[in-house]
Design an enzyme around this catalytic site. Structure first.
Site, PDB file in Angstrom:
ATOM      1  N   SER A   1     -14.331  67.297  80.932  1.00  0.00           N
ATOM      2  CA  SER A   1     -13.109  68.070  80.690  1.00  0.00           C
ATOM      3  C   SER A   1     -12.318  68.346  81.968  1.00  0.00           C
ATOM      4  O   SER A   1     -11.782  69.435  82.146  1.00  0.00           O
ATOM      5  CB  SER A   1     -13.435  69.373  79.945  1.00  0.00           C
ATOM      6  OG  SER A   1     -14.005  69.077  78.686  1.00  0.00           O
TER       7      SER A   1
ATOM      8  N   GLY B   1     -12.182  61.453  80.993  1.00  0.00           N
ATOM      9  CA  GLY B   1     -12.169  60.865  79.648  1.00  0.00           C
ATOM     10  C   GLY B   1     -10.829  61.118  78.978  1.00  0.00           C
ATOM     11  O   GLY B   1      -9.840  60.436  79.239  1.00  0.00           O
ATOM     12  N   GLY B   2     -10.775  62.138  78.137  1.00  0.00           N
ATOM     13  CA  GLY B   2      -9.590  62.435  77.320  1.00  0.00           C
ATOM     14  C   GLY B   2      -8.281  62.402  78.095  1.00  0.00           C
ATOM     15  O   GLY B   2      -7.302  61.775  77.658  1.00  0.00           O
TER      16      GLY B   2
ATOM     17  N   GLY C   1     -15.832  66.260  76.822  1.00  0.00           N
ATOM     18  CA  GLY C   1     -15.043  66.266  75.593  1.00  0.00           C
ATOM     19  C   GLY C   1     -15.014  67.607  74.868  1.00  0.00           C
ATOM     20  O   GLY C   1     -14.562  67.684  73.730  1.00  0.00           O
TER      21      GLY C   1
ATOM     22  N   HIS D   1     -23.884  56.531  81.260  1.00  0.00           N
ATOM     23  CA  HIS D   1     -23.064  57.612  80.699  1.00  0.00           C
ATOM     24  C   HIS D   1     -23.878  58.346  79.639  1.00  0.00           C
ATOM     25  O   HIS D   1     -24.671  57.746  78.908  1.00  0.00           O
ATOM     26  CB  HIS D   1     -21.781  57.016  80.091  1.00  0.00           C
ATOM     27  CG  HIS D   1     -20.789  58.078  79.734  1.00  0.00           C
ATOM     28  ND1 HIS D   1     -20.889  58.827  78.582  1.00  0.00           N
ATOM     29  CD2 HIS D   1     -19.709  58.552  80.402  1.00  0.00           C
ATOM     30  CE1 HIS D   1     -19.893  59.699  78.557  1.00  0.00           C
ATOM     31  NE2 HIS D   1     -19.160  59.562  79.653  1.00  0.00           N
TER      32      HIS D   1
ATOM     33  N   GLU E   1     -21.869  64.566  85.554  1.00  0.00           N
ATOM     34  CA  GLU E   1     -21.173  64.922  84.321  1.00  0.00           C
ATOM     35  C   GLU E   1     -22.070  65.812  83.458  1.00  0.00           C
ATOM     36  O   GLU E   1     -22.906  65.295  82.691  1.00  0.00           O
ATOM     37  CB  GLU E   1     -20.837  63.663  83.520  1.00  0.00           C
ATOM     38  CG  GLU E   1     -19.909  62.714  84.221  1.00  0.00           C
ATOM     39  CD  GLU E   1     -19.107  61.887  83.209  1.00  0.00           C
ATOM     40  OE1 GLU E   1     -17.893  62.012  83.205  1.00  0.00           O
ATOM     41  OE2 GLU E   1     -19.718  61.161  82.411  1.00  0.00           O
TER      42      GLU E   1
ATOM     43  N   ASN F   1     -12.071  56.869  82.016  1.00  0.00           N
ATOM     44  CA  ASN F   1     -12.979  56.252  81.048  1.00  0.00           C
ATOM     45  C   ASN F   1     -12.319  56.330  79.675  1.00  0.00           C
ATOM     46  O   ASN F   1     -12.289  57.383  79.060  1.00  0.00           O
ATOM     47  CB  ASN F   1     -14.316  57.023  81.077  1.00  0.00           C
ATOM     48  CG  ASN F   1     -15.302  56.505  80.049  1.00  0.00           C
ATOM     49  OD1 ASN F   1     -15.063  55.497  79.398  1.00  0.00           O
ATOM     50  ND2 ASN F   1     -16.429  57.213  79.905  1.00  0.00           N
ATOM     51  N   TRP F   2     -11.774  55.196  79.242  1.00  0.00           N
ATOM     52  CA  TRP F   2     -11.023  55.196  77.977  1.00  0.00           C
ATOM     53  C   TRP F   2     -11.943  55.260  76.765  1.00  0.00           C
ATOM     54  O   TRP F   2     -11.489  55.410  75.642  1.00  0.00           O
ATOM     55  CB  TRP F   2     -10.128  53.957  77.887  1.00  0.00           C
ATOM     56  CG  TRP F   2      -8.990  53.933  78.863  1.00  0.00           C
ATOM     57  CD1 TRP F   2      -8.712  54.859  79.841  1.00  0.00           C
ATOM     58  CD2 TRP F   2      -7.957  52.931  78.967  1.00  0.00           C
ATOM     59  NE1 TRP F   2      -7.580  54.490  80.543  1.00  0.00           N
ATOM     60  CE2 TRP F   2      -7.095  53.311  80.030  1.00  0.00           C
ATOM     61  CE3 TRP F   2      -7.672  51.751  78.281  1.00  0.00           C
ATOM     62  CZ2 TRP F   2      -5.975  52.549  80.404  1.00  0.00           C
ATOM     63  CZ3 TRP F   2      -6.568  50.994  78.657  1.00  0.00           C
ATOM     64  CH2 TRP F   2      -5.727  51.398  79.693  1.00  0.00           C
ATOM     65  N   LYS F   3     -13.237  55.062  76.956  1.00  0.00           N
ATOM     66  CA  LYS F   3     -14.218  55.050  75.863  1.00  0.00           C
ATOM     67  C   LYS F   3     -13.751  54.099  74.754  1.00  0.00           C
ATOM     68  O   LYS F   3     -13.119  53.086  75.057  1.00  0.00           O
ATOM     69  CB  LYS F   3     -14.464  56.480  75.364  1.00  0.00           C
ATOM     70  CG  LYS F   3     -14.822  57.419  76.523  1.00  0.00           C
ATOM     71  CD  LYS F   3     -15.347  58.738  76.093  1.00  0.00           C
ATOM     72  CE  LYS F   3     -15.655  59.577  77.318  1.00  0.00           C
ATOM     73  NZ  LYS F   3     -16.234  60.861  77.006  1.00  0.00           N
TER      74      LYS F   3
ATOM     75  N   GLU G   1     -23.176  59.377  76.816  1.00  0.00           N
ATOM     76  CA  GLU G   1     -23.024  58.872  75.441  1.00  0.00           C
ATOM     77  C   GLU G   1     -23.904  57.642  75.212  1.00  0.00           C
ATOM     78  O   GLU G   1     -24.384  57.420  74.102  1.00  0.00           O
ATOM     79  CB  GLU G   1     -21.540  58.575  75.157  1.00  0.00           C
ATOM     80  CG  GLU G   1     -20.761  59.883  74.998  1.00  0.00           C
ATOM     81  CD  GLU G   1     -19.294  59.815  75.399  1.00  0.00           C
ATOM     82  OE1 GLU G   1     -18.745  58.712  75.535  1.00  0.00           O
ATOM     83  OE2 GLU G   1     -18.709  60.906  75.585  1.00  0.00           O
TER      84      GLU G   1
HETATM   85  P1  PGA Z   1     -13.889  64.096  79.146  1.00  0.00           P
HETATM   86  O1  PGA Z   1     -14.915  62.874  79.345  1.00  0.00           O
HETATM   87  O2  PGA Z   1     -12.977  64.129  80.354  1.00  0.00           O
HETATM   88  O3  PGA Z   1     -13.136  63.765  77.877  1.00  0.00           O
HETATM   89  O4  PGA Z   1     -14.690  65.349  79.032  1.00  0.00           O
HETATM   90  C1  PGA Z   1     -15.461  62.581  80.609  1.00  0.00           C
HETATM   91  C2  PGA Z   1     -16.444  61.444  80.476  1.00  0.00           C
HETATM   92  O5  PGA Z   1     -17.172  61.375  79.478  1.00  0.00           O
HETATM   93  O6  PGA Z   1     -16.554  60.579  81.356  1.00  0.00           O
END
Ligand code: PGA
Length: 246
Positions: free
Chosen positions: A209, A230-231, A169, A91, A163, A9-11, A93
């Site tokens: 994470s 994500g990251g 993050g 998600h 999640e 997930n590149w956000k 967010e």
């Molecule tokens: P993260 O994000 O790996 O940076 O914690 C995961 C996500 O939000 O899908």
């Protein structure tokens, strides 16, 4: 046999050149056959990647509306016309910053399924909810908004992503055994609604994470079928090493 999935997930990251570079790096790599590798780039770039060969492309969101006067949104039909097979919905967010409700997320999932696109349905508890030992109730309530409301044949398209919000993050990861307990609980909920066969075939992936140094242990758990990254998906080598940790 359920699918193993690692989705990046590149956000809202990467300019166009950097996004193309990362995509090209990933397209030239060889991944284990049994792993479905997915990336979810910012939607403005989706068309550039729709001819991917090694990787499947997902969107990070979709409109709950079919079409019409909804400035800034894009529909599941548009995603279908790009031949996308997956889309993230719900998600944390989106839930947090865009006030997305469980009902809205259900409508989005339904729109996707109508276009034969698999929703990657995200659920997970906040830190306060975990501290008050409410994590199972929260996740059950989030999932209950799609369970039974979808027909069996519709639910079969769903991928569940657990999640925990406190792990996204933050560098904090769920202990593999805690994540396993939640995944097994989720599988039971699916089984209660649709029976053991559908439950066995539903991919349930972990996000929060997930990094090259913890993915092997997480993915070795019986009910963890991969990750939503994500990251660590923004670097082709770390994403590759997570994919290879199966
Ligand atoms: P993260 O994000 O790996 O940076 O914690 C995961 C996500 O939000 O899908």
């Amino acid at each position: 046999m359920r699918k193993k999935i690692v989705a990046g997930n590149w956000k809202m990251n990467l300019n166009r050149d950097n996004a193309i570079q990362l995509f090209n790096d990933l397209e030239t790599k060889t991944f284990p056959n049994e792993v479905n590798v997915i990336i979810a780039p910012p939607s403005i770039y989706l068309d550039s990647f729709s001819k991917a060969v090694n990787i499947k492309i997902a969107s990070q969101d979709v409109s709950s509306n079919e079409n019409g006067a909804f400035t800034g949104e894009f529909s599941s039909e548009m995603l279908r016309s790009l031949k996308l097979k997956y889309s993230i919905v719900g998600h944390s967010e989106r839930r947090q910053y865009h006030n997305e409700s469980d009902d809205l997320i259900f409508l989005k999932a339904k729109r996707l399924i109508q276009q034969n696109i698999s929703p990657i349905f995200c659920c997970g508890e906040s830190l306060e909810e975990r501290k008050s030992k409410n994590q199972f109730n929260i996740v059950k309530s989030q999932l209950s908004h799609i369970l039974n409301k979808l027909k069996k044949s519709e639910f079969e398209k769903i991928v569940i992503a657990y999640e925990p919000v406190w792990a996204i993050g933050t560098g904090l990861t769920a202990e593999p055994t805690d994540a396993q307990n939640m995944h097994s609980f989720l599988r039971e909920l699916v089984s209660d609604s649709y029976g053991p066969e559908i439950a066995e075939n539903t991919s349930i992936i972990y996000g929060g994470s997930c990094k090259p140094n913890n993915s092997k242990e997480l993915f070795s758990m019986k009910d963890i079928d991969g990750g939503l990254i994500g990251g660590a998906s923004l670097d082709s080598n770390s994403f590759e090493s997570i994919i290879n940790s199966f």
